[in-house]
Design a protein around this motif. Structure first.
Motif, short mmCIF file in Angstrom:
data_model
loop_
_atom_site.label_atom_id
_atom_site.label_comp_id
_atom_site.label_asym_id
_atom_site.label_seq_id
_atom_site.Cartn_x
_atom_site.Cartn_y
_atom_site.Cartn_z
N LEU A 287 16.01 2.25 -11.13
CA LEU A 287 15.43 1.12 -10.40
C LEU A 287 15.20 1.47 -8.93
N LEU A 288 16.13 2.22 -8.34
CA LEU A 288 15.95 2.65 -6.95
C LEU A 288 14.76 3.59 -6.84
N LYS A 289 14.63 4.50 -7.81
CA LYS A 289 13.50 5.44 -7.78
C LYS A 289 12.17 4.70 -7.95
N GLN A 290 12.17 3.67 -8.78
CA GLN A 290 10.95 2.86 -8.93
C GLN A 290 10.57 2.18 -7.63
N SER A 291 11.57 1.75 -6.87
CA SER A 291 11.29 1.13 -5.57
C SER A 291 10.60 2.12 -4.64
N TYR A 292 11.11 3.37 -4.62
CA TYR A 292 10.47 4.39 -3.78
C TYR A 292 9.07 4.74 -4.29
N GLU A 293 8.89 4.75 -5.61
CA GLU A 293 7.57 5.06 -6.16
C GLU A 293 6.54 4.00 -5.77
N LYS A 294 6.97 2.76 -5.62
CA LYS A 294 6.05 1.69 -5.23
C LYS A 294 5.60 1.84 -3.78
N MET A 295 6.37 2.58 -2.98
CA MET A 295 6.04 2.73 -1.57
C MET A 295 5.38 4.06 -1.26
N PHE A 296 5.81 5.13 -1.92
CA PHE A 296 5.32 6.48 -1.60
C PHE A 296 4.62 7.10 -2.81
N LYS A 297 3.47 7.73 -2.56
CA LYS A 297 2.74 8.41 -3.63
C LYS A 297 2.77 9.93 -3.48
N ASP A 298 3.39 10.39 -2.41
CA ASP A 298 3.51 11.83 -2.16
C ASP A 298 4.51 12.42 -3.16
N PRO A 299 4.08 13.26 -4.14
CA PRO A 299 5.00 13.76 -5.17
C PRO A 299 6.12 14.63 -4.60
N GLU A 300 5.86 15.32 -3.49
CA GLU A 300 6.89 16.17 -2.91
C GLU A 300 7.97 15.33 -2.23
N ILE A 301 7.56 14.26 -1.56
CA ILE A 301 8.54 13.33 -0.99
C ILE A 301 9.39 12.74 -2.10
N LEU A 302 8.75 12.27 -3.16
CA LEU A 302 9.48 11.64 -4.27
C LEU A 302 10.42 12.63 -4.94
N ASP A 303 9.99 13.88 -5.05
CA ASP A 303 10.86 14.90 -5.66
C ASP A 303 12.13 15.09 -4.84
N LEU A 304 12.00 15.12 -3.52
CA LEU A 304 13.17 15.28 -2.65
C LEU A 304 14.05 14.03 -2.72
N VAL A 305 13.44 12.85 -2.68
CA VAL A 305 14.19 11.59 -2.75
C VAL A 305 14.93 11.48 -4.08
N PHE A 306 14.26 11.79 -5.19
CA PHE A 306 14.88 11.67 -6.51
C PHE A 306 16.03 12.65 -6.66
N GLY A 307 15.89 13.83 -6.07
CA GLY A 307 16.97 14.81 -6.15
C GLY A 307 18.22 14.32 -5.46
N ILE A 308 18.05 13.67 -4.29
CA ILE A 308 19.21 13.14 -3.57
C ILE A 308 19.83 11.98 -4.35
N LYS B 111 0.83 -1.19 0.00
CA LYS B 111 0.00 0.00 0.00
C LYS B 111 0.88 1.25 0.00
N ARG B 112 0.65 2.12 -1.00
CA ARG B 112 1.47 3.32 -1.12
C ARG B 112 1.05 4.35 -0.07
N VAL B 113 2.05 5.09 0.43
CA VAL B 113 1.83 6.06 1.51
C VAL B 113 1.93 7.47 0.95
N GLY B 114 1.05 8.34 1.39
CA GLY B 114 1.08 9.72 0.92
C GLY B 114 0.94 10.72 2.05
N ASN B 115 0.92 12.00 1.69
CA ASN B 115 0.70 13.10 2.63
C ASN B 115 1.73 13.12 3.76
N LEU B 116 3.01 12.98 3.40
CA LEU B 116 4.08 12.93 4.40
C LEU B 116 4.99 14.16 4.39
#
Length: 370
Positions: free
Chosen positions: A153-174, A2-7
């Motif tokens: 592939l690492l970013k895809q792993s995070y996408e499968k867990m988190f749906k919060d676009p702002e979290i993903l944007d910060l994670v992808f930048g790092i 289950k993907r997590v959002g609003n974090l």
């Protein structure tokens, strides 16, 4: 999953940033850059908060240096304390509990309460109490693990867990802030006819990388446990051992694991994998060698302990005192030795130096001061 959002709002919350600074500065309070933040803490944290709220944060340039860790010379990538290490702690304090839920119980490293000694105790329990299932051991690790992680592939792993676009944007930048796969590795891969991805490699020495490295292999963990049906499987980052009741079964596990790692994760198993009788050779894992009912320190650990003792003994014999680093080093080895059956070894190379140093300090400083 289950993907997590609003974090994201939890990341830039002031209390979370304050806790991130507290955790990031642990045992580093004497660093100049940490003292500078301490001197103007509220203002510094509000600046980080503003950067995160308005999506202005960009990972700083890395400082690169080499560090000898046993026989290995590692290339370490260091980020400035401010703002980067505080930002990474703030991020991981929010997302790591969700990552941890996805990890199997016998994955260790970077997880609070699940370090080297916890992993050792789990292996000991399997070998001491389930001998028929642990007659043989398959041991292997991943070739240049951190450098080989493909960013997409690492970013895809995070996408499968988190749906919060702002979290993903910060994670992808790092993740995309640096590529650590060097040209030598790329040339070797080309010579083997393997595809090369330039967006590859995460930095060793990075707090975010510790969690990402553990998380990236989680699908493999679940596949081994749930699809292969391996009962006793243990992983400390990319160092892996699994047990079976026959060599033939482990040979099959090794072959299909090698295929899975490359097909799904673009990782290669080191060619020095081993299958051996567990109780004859002992299982070399986490700095220890576990046998039937007893545990010894790994030979490399013993050698480094003896070298440290000799260096300190030479210094003490000249009338000098041990410094904080040397006391900490002996304390660390005391911790290692406390989990193994090596009373005489630790008494000679750890307890005696402590007693000698304490007696000297009491005689020369306490009594003379009185």
């Amino acid at each position: 999953m289950k993907r997590v959002g609003n974090l994201y709002k939890n990341v830039w919350a002031y209390d979370n940033l304050k806790l991130a600074h507290k955790n990031a500065r642990a045992k580093k309070g004497w660093y100049k850059e940490v003292r500078e933040v301490d001197a103007d803490l509220e203002n510094r944290l509000y600046k980080i908060q503003t950067m995160l709220v308005h999506h202005l944060y960009v990972t700083s340039p890395y400082e690169m240096f080499y560090k000898q860790e046993g026989p290995k010379l590692r290339k370490i990538y260091k980020l400035p304390y401010y703002p980067d290490r505080i930002v990474q702690w703030a991020l991981m304090q929010v997302v790591s509990p969700h990552i941890e839920k996805n990890l199997i119980r016998d994955t260790f490293s970077a997880i609070p309460g699940r370090g080297i000694h916890d992993g050792l105790h789990r292996v000991q329990d399997a070998m001491y109490n389930h001998k028929e299932d642990c007659l043989f051991c398959l041991k292997f690790d991943i070739r240049h693990y951190y450098q080989s992680i493909v960013h997409d592939l690492l970013k895809q792993s995070y996408e499968k867990m988190f749906k919060d676009p702002e979290i993903l944007d910060l994670v992808f930048g790092i993740i995309d802030s640096i590529n650590t796969l060097d040209e030598e590795d790329k040339d070797e891969m080309r010579s083997l006819g393997l595809e090369v991805n330039d967006e590859c490699g995460i930095p060793i020495g990075n707090f975010f990388s510790q969690w990402s490295g553990n998380f990236f292999l989680s699908p493999f963990d679940h596949w081994v446990k749930e699809s292969l049906g391996v009962k006793f499987y243990f992983r400390y980052m990319d160092d892996i051992v699994l047990f079976g009741d026959s060599k033939e079964k482990l040979k099959v596990f090794r072959s299909v694991s090698e295929e899975y790692l490359w097909d799904k994760l673009k990782l290669r198993m080191k060619p020095n994998w081993q299958i051996f009788p567990s109780f004859v050779r002992g299982v070399d894992f986490l700095g220890y060698r576990v046998f039937d009912g007893y545990t010894l320190l790994r030979n490399g650990t013993k050698k480094s302990m003896k070298r440290r003792y000799i260096d300190i003994d030479k210094k003490v014999s000249k009338g000098q005192y041990m410094n904080y680093t040397e006391f900490s080093s002996l304390n660390s080895y005391m911790g290692w030795g406390s989990q193994a059956d090596c009373f005489r070894l630790t008494n000679k190379y750890i307890v005696k130096p402590f007693e000698d140093a304490a007696c000297r300090y009491y005689r020369d400083v306490i009594l003379k001061g009185a």
